[in-house]
Every structure is written in C-alpha cells, then in structure tokens.
Design a protein around this motif. Structure first.
Motif, short mmCIF file in Angstrom:
data_model
loop_
_atom_site.label_atom_id
_atom_site.label_comp_id
_atom_site.label_asym_id
_atom_site.label_seq_id
_atom_site.Cartn_x
_atom_site.Cartn_y
_atom_site.Cartn_z
N PRO A 1 -26.88 50.68 -18.37
CA PRO A 1 -25.36 50.31 -18.59
C PRO A 1 -24.32 50.78 -17.73
O PRO A 1 -23.01 50.97 -17.45
N HIS A 2 -24.53 52.65 -18.40
CA HIS A 2 -23.26 53.43 -17.74
C HIS A 2 -23.35 53.71 -16.60
O HIS A 2 -22.16 53.60 -15.60
N ALA A 3 -23.95 53.18 -15.44
CA ALA A 3 -24.48 54.05 -14.17
C ALA A 3 -23.52 52.76 -13.86
O ALA A 3 -22.26 52.58 -13.00
N ARG A 4 -23.56 51.27 -13.58
CA ARG A 4 -23.23 50.65 -14.12
C ARG A 4 -21.23 50.06 -14.27
O ARG A 4 -20.71 49.82 -12.86
N PRO B 1 -15.13 50.46 -6.85
CA PRO B 1 -14.74 48.57 -6.86
C PRO B 1 -14.76 48.24 -5.95
O PRO B 1 -14.10 48.91 -5.03
N ARG B 2 -15.12 47.19 -5.37
CA ARG B 2 -14.94 46.30 -4.42
C ARG B 2 -16.12 47.21 -3.09
O ARG B 2 -15.84 47.07 -2.28
N LYS B 3 -16.58 48.00 -3.79
CA LYS B 3 -17.35 49.20 -2.51
C LYS B 3 -19.23 49.58 -2.96
O LYS B 3 -19.05 50.50 -2.13
N HIS B 4 -19.24 48.61 -3.91
CA HIS B 4 -20.76 48.51 -3.86
C HIS B 4 -20.90 46.73 -4.80
O HIS B 4 -20.81 46.76 -4.94
N GLU B 5 -22.67 47.09 -4.17
CA GLU B 5 -23.43 45.58 -4.54
C GLU B 5 -24.30 46.45 -4.73
O GLU B 5 -25.13 47.35 -4.70
N ILE C 1 -26.39 49.34 -2.94
CA ILE C 1 -25.46 49.30 -1.86
C ILE C 1 -24.64 49.90 -1.90
O ILE C 1 -23.08 49.18 -2.56
N ILE C 2 -23.78 51.31 -1.22
CA ILE C 2 -22.08 52.20 -1.93
C ILE C 2 -22.06 52.08 -0.26
O ILE C 2 -22.52 52.41 0.41
N ASP C 3 -20.68 51.86 -0.38
CA ASP C 3 -19.44 51.89 1.18
C ASP C 3 -19.43 53.15 0.99
O ASP C 3 -18.45 53.83 -0.59
#
Length: 196
Positions: free
Chosen positions: A162-165, A173-177, A192-194
């Motif tokens: 939860p903390h990692a989320r 923000p808007r750079k990971h999935e 996936i991290i941009d």
C-alpha cells in the motif's frame, strides 16, 4: 501549508514507514540462518551491511542511481536465497542497462518482498519469478508467486505494497502503470515506470 510542503510531508512519512520494515525482515532472515548455525550467515551479514549502507546513505534522496537500486534488490534476493536454500524455486532475471538512469529509492522492493512473505512455505511447492526489464524509456517489473499456506515463521503482513502504491502516485503521477492480479492460487504484480 502549501501543496509542495504537503507532498514533502507525505513522502517523508512514507519513507519513514518503509525503512524499519526492511530492517526487521532482513534481520529476521539472518536470525533463522543463525539458528541453523549456517555457514552462510557471514555472507548474509555482508549483504545486510550493503543494504543498510544504501538505506542510510541513499534512500533519503528523492531519486537514486538505478544501478544502486538494482544492487539493493539483488542483495535482498540473494539474502532470501541463502535463507531458503532448496525450499523454494526462484527465477530472477534482469535485462537492459541501468547506466545513467534514476529511480525513486526502495520503490521496487515492497513488491518483491511481498512475494517472499506470501509465496514461501517449506512444506509446499513454492515458486517465485522476478523479471526486471529496462529499456530506453521505462522499467518493467513482473513478480509472480504461488500462494502458500502461512506458517508460524512468516512475518505478519506489513504496509509495504500500500505504501509503494502511494509513493508511485506521488512520485510518478501519470508516469506509471501498476496492475496486481490476486487469484486464489497466484499473486502477480506488473509495474511499468516511465524513467524519463
């Protein structure tokens, strides 16, 4: 309080929550090695030392070298391998280059640590797969584990995932999935991290 101060407060809080958990879980692993009087205990202590050096000297930065972050992950996995011996099947693969790339510190490890917490029981067929793929733009992490029955030696669930989320939402923000598939038999994380 400004939005920036709020963000910094949240990040400081989340980082403070993560570090003690890593220390506890790692010491727990070495404790079991020492009970068994394993000759692997000194190697485990060196790996712990390297991990703690990273946490103390690097993890307070917003971003760190991806090379150092992957080294931390590798030390953690090697420490788990020392502890588990032949009681679990572990596949760990890294593809791509970490050179000149940065990432938020300790952002990957909660998902990997979670697999070891909930995917290992010496009395069952335990299997964990960890793949990290790095390309020019992003990093992809896939962690898979079979769910096993809890045993008396397992550490109770923490707040790592939860903390990692929350940290992902704040730092990327808007750079990971992030996709987590939680089935009755398996737990699969795709992240996936941009890195741009």
């Amino acid at each position: 309080i400004t939005e920036e101060e709020k963000l910094n407060t949240q990040l400081s809080y989340l980082k403070g929550q993560i570090n003690p958990q890593f220390l506890f879980n790692t010491l727990n692993s070495i404790y079991y090695l020492s009970i068994e009087k394993s000759e692997k205990t000194p190697d485990a202590m060196i790996r712990l030392s390297n991990m703690m050096r990273f946490v103390i000297s690097e993890a307070n930065d917003d971003y760190v070298s991806l090379t150092k972050e992957i080294s931390y992950v590798t030390n953690f996995i090697e420490l788990q391998k020392l502890r588990l011996g032949n009681t679990a099947t572990l596949y760990y693969k890294i593809a791509g280059t970490t050179v000149e790339k940065k990432i938020a510190p300790l952002i990957l490890i909660p998902f990997i640590e979670n697999a070891f917490k909930h995917g290992v029981n010496p009395e069952e067929n335990s299997s964990i797969t960890i793949n990290i793929e790095i390309n020019d733009r992003d990093l992809q992490l896939r962690v898979e584990n079979k769910k096993v029955k809890k045993n008396k030696f397992q550490v109770k669930s923490g707040l790592g995932v939860p903390h990692a989320r929350k940290r992902l939402d704040l730092l990327y923000p808007r750079k990971h999935e992030l996709t987590i598939t939680d089935s009755p038999t398996d737990y699969v994380v795709n992240l996936i991290i941009d890195l741009q």
